[in-house]
Scaffold this active site. Structure first.
Site, mmCIF file in Angstrom:
data_model
loop_
_atom_site.group_PDB
_atom_site.id
_atom_site.type_symbol
_atom_site.label_atom_id
_atom_site.label_comp_id
_atom_site.label_asym_id
_atom_site.label_seq_id
_atom_site.Cartn_x
_atom_site.Cartn_y
_atom_site.Cartn_z
ATOM 1 N N ASP A 14 1.122 -1.161 0.454
ATOM 2 C CA ASP A 14 -0.152 0.129 -0.492
ATOM 3 C C ASP A 14 1.038 0.839 0.496
ATOM 4 O O ASP A 14 0.510 2.357 -0.152
ATOM 5 C CB ASP A 14 -0.820 0.227 1.196
ATOM 6 C CG ASP A 14 -0.171 -0.144 2.782
ATOM 7 O OD1 ASP A 14 1.039 -0.067 2.558
ATOM 8 O OD2 ASP A 14 -1.436 0.164 3.064
ATOM 9 N N LYS A 30 -1.109 -9.184 4.023
ATOM 10 C CA LYS A 30 -0.054 -9.028 4.706
ATOM 11 C C LYS A 30 -0.815 -7.605 5.191
ATOM 12 O O LYS A 30 -1.793 -7.298 5.293
ATOM 13 C CB LYS A 30 0.957 -8.189 3.976
ATOM 14 C CG LYS A 30 1.982 -7.960 4.998
ATOM 15 C CD LYS A 30 3.452 -7.004 4.688
ATOM 16 C CE LYS A 30 3.219 -5.698 4.116
ATOM 17 N NZ LYS A 30 3.072 -4.599 3.847
ATOM 18 N N ASP A 45 -0.915 -5.899 -0.709
ATOM 19 C CA ASP A 45 -1.759 -6.274 1.512
ATOM 20 C C ASP A 45 -2.557 -5.788 1.640
ATOM 21 O O ASP A 45 -3.202 -4.822 0.458
ATOM 22 C CB ASP A 45 -1.045 -4.523 1.173
ATOM 23 C CG ASP A 45 0.369 -4.165 1.948
ATOM 24 O OD1 ASP A 45 1.057 -4.801 3.239
ATOM 25 O OD2 ASP A 45 0.820 -3.294 1.657
ATOM 26 N N GLU A 94 9.709 -3.334 10.256
ATOM 27 C CA GLU A 94 10.151 -2.695 9.345
ATOM 28 C C GLU A 94 10.898 -1.645 10.761
ATOM 29 O O GLU A 94 9.900 -1.368 11.746
ATOM 30 C CB GLU A 94 8.821 -1.539 9.158
ATOM 31 C CG GLU A 94 8.877 -0.462 8.274
ATOM 32 C CD GLU A 94 8.046 0.196 7.320
ATOM 33 O OE1 GLU A 94 6.972 -0.614 7.186
ATOM 34 O OE2 GLU A 94 8.250 2.042 6.890
ATOM 35 N N GLU A 101 -1.147 -5.311 9.105
ATOM 36 C CA GLU A 101 -0.100 -4.738 10.015
ATOM 37 C C GLU A 101 -0.724 -4.817 11.105
ATOM 38 O O GLU A 101 -1.578 -4.615 12.213
ATOM 39 C CB GLU A 101 -0.331 -3.108 9.451
ATOM 40 C CG GLU A 101 0.593 -2.621 8.311
ATOM 41 C CD GLU A 101 0.756 -1.326 8.273
ATOM 42 O OE1 GLU A 101 0.823 -0.605 8.993
ATOM 43 O OE2 GLU A 101 1.320 -0.776 6.585
#
Ligand code: KIV
Length: 277
Positions: free
Chosen positions: A58, A125, A97, A194, A127
């Site tokens: 994204d 994916k 994403d 990250e 978050e």
């Protein structure tokens, strides 16, 4: 029109990378590579360079659409870009994403993940830490592999307050390690870290049997991911962990992509100047 074949016609088919290929690479201590791509042309070039995994991230909200965060990206945007990348794909493993708020409830999570898989993703994916473990479990049980994205999670930028390194505080580091283990136990097939201190990223990577991909997480994760526009030196901002591979290429974009693959495989990238303590 270029004299080269269309990107959606595979020229030299390579053996397709699968999740089990990546798990075996981790077990053998072989680094693998991941790059973002958002269209068929770059999907084809990236695969031709030997990149193992393509992330349709994204980040496209920032590097393609010009937004100042990833929050405006929609499911329709993701479907468009994932299906474009799939058409150009030359054997890389495709991660798509889930955009901001597309996994806020169980129903949304299942429907939206299925939509991205139908568009061509082979893994999705999401978050978050412990709070995504129930979604991870739901998806994994239904055959949808999940990559959990921890550390700096850009969809939470308004809560975090800036693009800062995560996990420097020893208590936060301990809780990130515990959450990573919980996500693996809940069925996550991959983890992405990250902007994490390299020592913590090493500890997490060594504690898990699933592959761990890093960006700004030092050299000891099982794989490295970069945003394509960062690698080409055309992003508006240049974080510390970014290396401009186009500037060292004597074969334009193709040379830059190959240099990234080589330098990750032989552990030249990331170098100390790209890492956080
Ligand atoms: O969206 C994206 O490209 C990402 C990378 C920064 C890892 O999540």
């Amino acid at each position: 029109m270029s004299s080269q074949a269309s990107p959606n016609v595979p020229q030299t088919p390579r053996r397709a990378t699968t999740l089990s290929t990546l798990i075996k690479m981790k077990q053998k201590g072989e680094k693998f590579t991941c790059l973002t791509a958002y269209d068929a042309c770059f999907s084809s070039l990236v695969g031709e360079a030997g990149v193992d995994v393509i992330l349709i991230g994204d980040s496209l909200g920032m590097v393609l659409q010009g937004h100042d965060s990833t929050l405006p990206v929609t499911m329709d945007d993701m479907v468009y870009h994932i299906s474009s990348v799939k058409r150009g794909n030359r054997g890389a493993f495709l991660i798509g994403d889930m955009p901001f708020m597309s996994y806020a409830s169980e129903t949304q999570t299942l429907e939206n993940a299925a939509t991205l898989m139908r568009a061509g993703a082979q893994m999705i994916k999401i978050e978050g830490g412990a709070w995504i473990s129930s979604s991870t479990h739901l998806l994994a049980e239904r055959g949808i592999p999940v990559c959990a994205h921890m550390g700096l999670t850009p969809q939470s930028i308004n809560r975090i307050g800036g693009y800062h390194v995560q996990g420097r505080d020893p208590r936060q580091a301990q809780s990130m390690l515990a959450e990573a283990k919980l996500l693996e136990a809940s069925g996550a097939s991959m983890l992405l870290l990250e902007c994490v201190p390299q020592k913590l990223a090493k500890e997490i990577s060594e504690s898990l049997s699933i592959p761990v991909i890093g960006i700004g997480a030092g050299p000891d994760t099982d794989a490295q991911v970069m945003v394509l526009h960062d690698l080409l030196g055309i992003s508006p901002i240049t974080p510390k962990f970014v290396k401009n591979f186009l500037s060292i290429s004597d074969d334009g974009i193709r040379g830059a992509l190959s240099a990234f693959v080589q330098q990750v495989k032989n552990k030249e990238f990331p170098a100390p100047e790209h890492c956080f303590d």
